[in-house]
Scaffold this motif. Structure first.
Motif, PDB file in Angstrom:
ATOM      1  N   ALA A   1       0.816  -1.217   0.000  1.00  8.03           N
ATOM      2  CA  ALA A   1       0.000   0.000   0.000  1.00  8.03           C
ATOM      3  C   ALA A   1       0.848   1.265   0.000  1.00  8.03           C
ATOM      4  CB  ALA A   1      -0.942  -0.015   1.190  1.00  8.03           C
ATOM      5  N   TYR A   2       1.642   1.437  -1.029  1.00  6.56           N
ATOM      6  CA  TYR A   2       2.511   2.596  -1.116  1.00  6.56           C
ATOM      7  C   TYR A   2       2.349   3.261  -2.470  1.00  6.56           C
ATOM      8  CZ  TYR A   2       4.703   0.907   3.116  1.00  6.56           C
ATOM      9  OH  TYR A   2       4.930   0.509   4.390  1.00  6.56           O
ATOM     10  N   ILE A   3       2.488   4.591  -2.456  1.00  5.21           N
ATOM     11  CA  ILE A   3       2.322   5.329  -3.704  1.00  5.21           C
ATOM     12  C   ILE A   3       3.480   6.263  -3.998  1.00  5.21           C
ATOM     13  CG2 ILE A   3      -0.192   5.200  -3.540  1.00  5.21           C
ATOM     14  CD1 ILE A   3      -0.194   8.124  -2.672  1.00  5.21           C
ATOM     15  N   ARG A   4       4.490   6.280  -3.142  1.00  9.52           N
ATOM     16  CA  ARG A   4       5.640   7.137  -3.400  1.00  9.52           C
ATOM     17  C   ARG A   4       6.726   6.340  -4.119  1.00  9.52           C
ATOM     18  NH1 ARG A   4       7.720   9.582   2.037  1.00  9.52           N
ATOM     19  NH2 ARG A   4       8.044   7.341   2.365  1.00  9.52           N
ATOM     20  N   PRO A   5       7.387   6.939  -5.099  1.00  8.22           N
ATOM     21  CA  PRO A   5       8.443   6.206  -5.815  1.00  8.22           C
ATOM     22  C   PRO A   5       9.515   5.657  -4.874  1.00  8.22           C
ATOM     23  CG  PRO A   5       7.908   8.234  -6.975  1.00  8.22           C
ATOM     24  CD  PRO A   5       7.164   8.274  -5.680  1.00  8.22           C
ATOM     25  N   GLN A   6       9.854   6.411  -3.849  1.00  7.20           N
ATOM     26  CA  GLN A   6      10.944   5.985  -2.962  1.00  7.20           C
ATOM     27  C   GLN A   6      10.580   4.774  -2.124  1.00  7.20           C
ATOM     28  OE1 GLN A   6       9.421   8.985  -3.016  1.00  7.20           O
ATOM     29  NE2 GLN A   6       9.472   9.984  -0.998  1.00  7.20           N
ATOM     30  N   ASP A   7       9.331   4.387  -2.131  1.00  9.62           N
ATOM     31  CA  ASP A   7       8.902   3.210  -1.371  1.00  9.62           C
ATOM     32  C   ASP A   7       9.030   1.914  -2.161  1.00  9.62           C
ATOM     33  OD1 ASP A   7       6.301   5.233   0.034  1.00  9.62           O
ATOM     34  OD2 ASP A   7       8.216   4.642   0.961  1.00  9.62           O
ATOM     35  N   TYR A   8       9.417   2.001  -3.406  1.00 14.45           N
ATOM     36  CA  TYR A   8       9.548   0.822  -4.256  1.00 14.45           C
ATOM     37  C   TYR A   8      11.017   0.441  -4.415  1.00 14.45           C
ATOM     38  CZ  TYR A   8       4.626   0.766  -5.236  1.00 14.45           C
ATOM     39  OH  TYR A   8       3.268   0.657  -5.084  1.00 14.45           O
ATOM     40  N   ASP A   9      11.249  -0.858  -4.435  1.00 19.48           N
ATOM     41  CA  ASP A   9      12.602  -1.393  -4.381  1.00 19.48           C
ATOM     42  C   ASP A   9      13.209  -1.630  -5.765  1.00 19.48           C
ATOM     43  OD1 ASP A   9      11.104  -3.372  -1.873  1.00 19.48           O
ATOM     44  OD2 ASP A   9      12.458  -1.680  -1.481  1.00 19.48           O
ATOM     45  N   TYR A  10      12.395  -1.984  -6.727  1.00 23.46           N
ATOM     46  CA  TYR A  10      12.889  -2.378  -8.042  1.00 23.46           C
ATOM     47  C   TYR A  10      12.089  -1.669  -9.122  1.00 23.46           C
ATOM     48  CZ  TYR A  10      14.735  -6.066  -5.086  1.00 23.46           C
ATOM     49  OH  TYR A  10      15.355  -6.748  -4.080  1.00 23.46           O
ATOM     50  N   TRP A  11      12.800  -1.370 -10.225  1.00 21.46           N
ATOM     51  CA  TRP A  11      12.185  -0.600 -11.306  1.00 21.46           C
ATOM     52  C   TRP A  11      12.509  -1.202 -12.661  1.00 21.46           C
ATOM     53  CZ3 TRP A  11       9.084   3.700 -10.617  1.00 21.46           C
ATOM     54  CH2 TRP A  11       8.982   4.181  -9.304  1.00 21.46           C
ATOM     55  N   GLY A  12      11.532  -1.137 -13.551  1.00 21.64           N
ATOM     56  CA  GLY A  12      11.785  -1.446 -14.947  1.00 21.64           C
ATOM     57  C   GLY A  12      12.377  -0.227 -15.640  1.00 21.64           C
ATOM     58  N   GLN A  13      12.708  -0.388 -16.900  1.00 23.95           N
ATOM     59  CA  GLN A  13      13.436   0.641 -17.633  1.00 23.95           C
ATOM     60  C   GLN A  13      12.552   1.736 -18.210  1.00 23.95           C
ATOM     61  OE1 GLN A  13      12.258  -1.977 -18.955  1.00 23.95           O
ATOM     62  NE2 GLN A  13      11.833  -1.616 -21.099  1.00 23.95           N
ATOM     63  N   GLY A  14      11.253   1.570 -18.203  1.00 22.56           N
ATOM     64  CA  GLY A  14      10.362   2.586 -18.744  1.00 22.56           C
ATOM     65  C   GLY A  14       9.975   2.316 -20.181  1.00 22.56           C
ATOM     66  N   THR A  15       8.747   2.657 -20.505  1.00 24.21           N
ATOM     67  CA  THR A  15       8.260   2.545 -21.871  1.00 24.21           C
ATOM     68  C   THR A  15       7.467   3.817 -22.165  1.00 24.21           C
ATOM     69  OG1 THR A  15       7.025   1.118 -23.403  1.00 24.21           O
ATOM     70  CG2 THR A  15       6.193   1.236 -21.157  1.00 24.21           C
ATOM     71  N   LYS A  16       7.691   4.383 -23.354  1.00 17.65           N
ATOM     72  CA  LYS A  16       7.150   5.692 -23.661  1.00 17.65           C
ATOM     73  C   LYS A  16       5.756   5.587 -24.272  1.00 17.65           C
ATOM     74  CE  LYS A  16       8.320  10.060 -25.921  1.00 17.65           C
ATOM     75  NZ  LYS A  16       9.331  10.783 -26.729  1.00 17.65           N
ATOM     76  N   VAL A  17       4.856   6.406 -23.754  1.00 20.71           N
ATOM     77  CA  VAL A  17       3.499   6.502 -24.273  1.00 20.71           C
ATOM     78  C   VAL A  17       3.267   7.934 -24.740  1.00 20.71           C
ATOM     79  CG1 VAL A  17       1.055   6.394 -23.692  1.00 20.71           C
ATOM     80  CG2 VAL A  17       2.631   4.662 -22.791  1.00 20.71           C
ATOM     81  N   THR A  18       2.828   8.058 -25.988  1.00 24.46           N
ATOM     82  CA  THR A  18       2.518   9.364 -26.539  1.00 24.46           C
ATOM     83  C   THR A  18       1.074   9.358 -27.017  1.00 24.46           C
ATOM     84  OG1 THR A  18       4.802   9.676 -27.256  1.00 24.46           O
ATOM     85  CG2 THR A  18       3.133  11.120 -28.221  1.00 24.46           C
ATOM     86  N   VAL A  19       0.296  10.299 -26.504  1.00 25.49           N
ATOM     87  CA  VAL A  19      -1.107  10.407 -26.893  1.00 25.49           C
ATOM     88  C   VAL A  19      -1.268  11.682 -27.713  1.00 25.49           C
ATOM     89  CG1 VAL A  19      -3.489  10.452 -26.116  1.00 25.49           C
ATOM     90  CG2 VAL A  19      -1.762   9.245 -24.759  1.00 25.49           C
ATOM     91  N   SER A  20      -1.638  11.508 -28.954  1.00 27.97           N
ATOM     92  CA  SER A  20      -1.785  12.651 -29.847  1.00 27.97           C
ATOM     93  C   SER A  20      -3.201  13.213 -29.767  1.00 27.97           C
ATOM     94  CB  SER A  20      -1.471  12.237 -31.281  1.00 27.97           C
ATOM     95  OG  SER A  20      -2.404  11.281 -31.718  1.00 27.97           O
TER      96      SER A  20
END
Length: 123
Positions: free
Chosen positions: A103-122
């Protein structure tokens, strides 16, 4: 655990996308999963989270009713289903994992991260 996010792309306003987050290593069912996004010049923003067993989810008002975060523990996958997309949803989206409580919503509360994927909405 290592996370690999995918599924981003270009979509028109009102369209849909499903992002995927594949986990390897670790015991997937130990991790609460979350999705965050970071738009140009903005801070990383919480988008969705789900408990280890998938029974508890939470969304901020900005995406509530449009986004969902299912997970498939057998496949070691988490997803972000995005519907009714808006230009303001344009961002790089990251999946994240937290070992233990979910039950956490702050980035600093998460231990592991994926590399990111870009979403563009035109518009």
């Amino acid at each position: 655990v290592q996370l690999q996010a995918s599924g981003g792309g270009l979509v028109q306003t009102g369209g849909s996308l499903r992002l995927s987050c594949a986990a390897s290593g670790g015991t997937f069912t130990n991790y609460g999963m979350g999705w965050f996004r970071q738009g140009p010049g903005k801070e990383r923003e919480f988008v969705a989270r789900i408990s280890q067993d998938g029974t508890n989810t939470y969304y901020p008002d900005s995406v509530k009713g449009r986004f969902t975060i299912p997970r498939d523990n057998a496949k070691r996958m988490a997803y972000l289903q995005m519907n009714s997309l808006k230009p303001e949803d344009t961002a790089v989206y990251y999946c994240a994992a937290r070992n233990g409580a979910y039950a956490y919503i702050r980035p600093q509360d998460y231990d592991y991260w994926g590399q990111g994927t870009k979403v563009t909405v035109s518009s």
